[in-house]
Design a protein around this motif. Structure first.
Motif, short mmCIF file in Angstrom:
data_model
loop_
_atom_site.label_atom_id
_atom_site.label_comp_id
_atom_site.label_asym_id
_atom_site.label_seq_id
_atom_site.Cartn_x
_atom_site.Cartn_y
_atom_site.Cartn_z
N UNK A 131 -17.82 -5.07 2.20
CA UNK A 131 -18.22 -6.37 1.89
C UNK A 131 -16.92 -7.56 1.78
N UNK A 132 -15.61 -6.90 1.66
CA UNK A 132 -14.86 -7.83 1.84
C UNK A 132 -14.19 -8.20 3.16
N UNK A 133 -14.42 -9.49 3.49
CA UNK A 133 -13.91 -9.94 4.61
C UNK A 133 -12.21 -10.19 4.72
N UNK A 134 -11.78 -9.73 5.67
CA UNK A 134 -10.13 -9.46 5.53
C UNK A 134 -9.52 -10.01 6.56
N UNK A 168 -15.67 -3.92 -6.08
CA UNK A 168 -16.52 -3.90 -7.28
C UNK A 168 -16.80 -5.13 -7.88
N UNK A 169 -15.78 -5.88 -7.99
CA UNK A 169 -16.06 -7.49 -8.30
C UNK A 169 -17.14 -8.02 -7.16
N UNK A 170 -16.86 -7.65 -5.98
CA UNK A 170 -18.02 -8.38 -5.03
C UNK A 170 -19.32 -7.96 -5.45
N UNK A 191 0.82 -1.17 -0.08
CA UNK A 191 -0.12 0.06 0.10
C UNK A 191 0.90 1.42 0.05
N UNK A 192 0.44 2.28 -0.58
CA UNK A 192 -0.87 2.40 -1.43
C UNK A 192 -0.56 2.16 -3.01
N UNK A 193 0.68 1.72 -3.37
CA UNK A 193 0.73 1.47 -4.69
C UNK A 193 -0.02 0.46 -5.45
N UNK A 194 -0.32 -0.65 -4.45
CA UNK A 194 -0.79 -1.91 -5.12
C UNK A 194 -2.01 -2.23 -3.99
N UNK A 195 -3.06 -1.18 -4.08
CA UNK A 195 -4.12 -1.36 -3.37
C UNK A 195 -5.41 -1.77 -4.05
N UNK A 196 -5.86 -2.90 -3.79
CA UNK A 196 -6.71 -3.63 -4.45
C UNK A 196 -8.26 -3.70 -3.87
N UNK A 197 -8.41 -2.98 -2.93
CA UNK A 197 -9.79 -3.19 -2.14
C UNK A 197 -10.80 -2.50 -2.84
N UNK A 198 -10.41 -1.28 -3.32
CA UNK A 198 -11.65 -0.83 -4.46
C UNK A 198 -11.94 -1.77 -5.56
N UNK A 199 -11.28 -2.39 -6.02
CA UNK A 199 -11.36 -3.30 -7.18
C UNK A 199 -12.20 -4.51 -6.59
#
Length: 226
Positions: free
Chosen positions: A143-146, A102-104, A91-99
């Motif tokens: 919605x992303x269980x982490x 969206x997929x979810x 993070x923050x260069x490779x932060x995929x939480x938003x992606x």
């Protein structure tokens, strides 16, 4: 040669009343146990099959980055779970939480039930968990269980992942479906991989053509792009 021994002749010499009654009851049970025993020739291929199942099954008993307990039974209600591994050092260069969020949102509209889990490989660690929580909240990835690593999941990562981030897909029993997906991907790629693996998980081959999941993914992605 197998020996099954019971009823030593002097064992009951000092027993009486209830103790003797219990002893005799155990003797009867021993005979029933002996009669129930069967043997068969050792099949060494069973070891290979068992090892293969263990190597391709994901199991964990851990907690979320917020501290709630969670284990791999979380897979059971879903036809497919996308398990994405990353480290907070990206993070923050490779932060995929938003992606991933969206997929979810798109995959949740599929006929089959799909879930997405983010696994933070440098946690449990207070600093890493705080960073993951911040990134998740900033992306609105509600919605992303982490989850954080436990010993079992951490050992699997060390033995099987060659790069971070990486993504795997598992069925309701935690069995891995398809190959490991390495590197960051866009929303369309993740949806495509979900659709492919839903076909595999359902036992439908590529030659049989697309299904509702793939069509839904393409339609939803196109609509969002517009």
């Amino acid at each position: 040669t197998y020996y099954f021994l019971w009823g030593f002749k002097n064992a009951a010499s000092k027993l009486k009343d209830k103790d003797l009654e219990n002893y005799n009851l155990m003797l009867e049970s021993a005979v029933k146990l002996k009669d129930s025993i069967s043997t068969y020739e050792f099949d060494d291929t069973l070891i290979g099959k068992t090892t293969e199942i263990l190597n391709t099954t994901i199991s964990f008993n851990t907690q979320t980055i917020e501290g709630a307990p969670v284990d791999s039974t979380i897979f059971a209600p879903y036809d497919l779970t996308m398990l994405h591994f990353s480290g907070t050092y990206t993070y923050p260069d490779y932060d995929e939480f938003e992606t991933l969020q969206g997929v979810y949102e798109i995959a949740s509209q599929f006929k089959d039930k799909v879930n997405i889990i983010e696994a933070v490989i440098d946690a449990p660690n207070e600093e890493a968990q705080e960073k993951a929580i911040e990134a998740k909240e900033k992306a609105g990835a509600k919605n992303i269980l982490t989850i954080v690593m436990d010993e079992t999941l951490g050992a699997w990562v060390q033995s099987n992942l060659k790069a971070i981030p990486s993504t795997i897909f598992v069925n309701s029993e935690g069995r891995i479906v398809g190959e490991i997906l390495v590197g960051t991907q866009n929303q369309e790629k993740y949806l495509e991989e979900i659709s492919i693996r839903l076909r595999t998980a359902d036992g439908v081959s590529e030659e049989n053509g697309g299904n509702e999941q793939e069509t839904s993914a393409e339609q939803e992605t196109s609509s969002q792009a517009e």
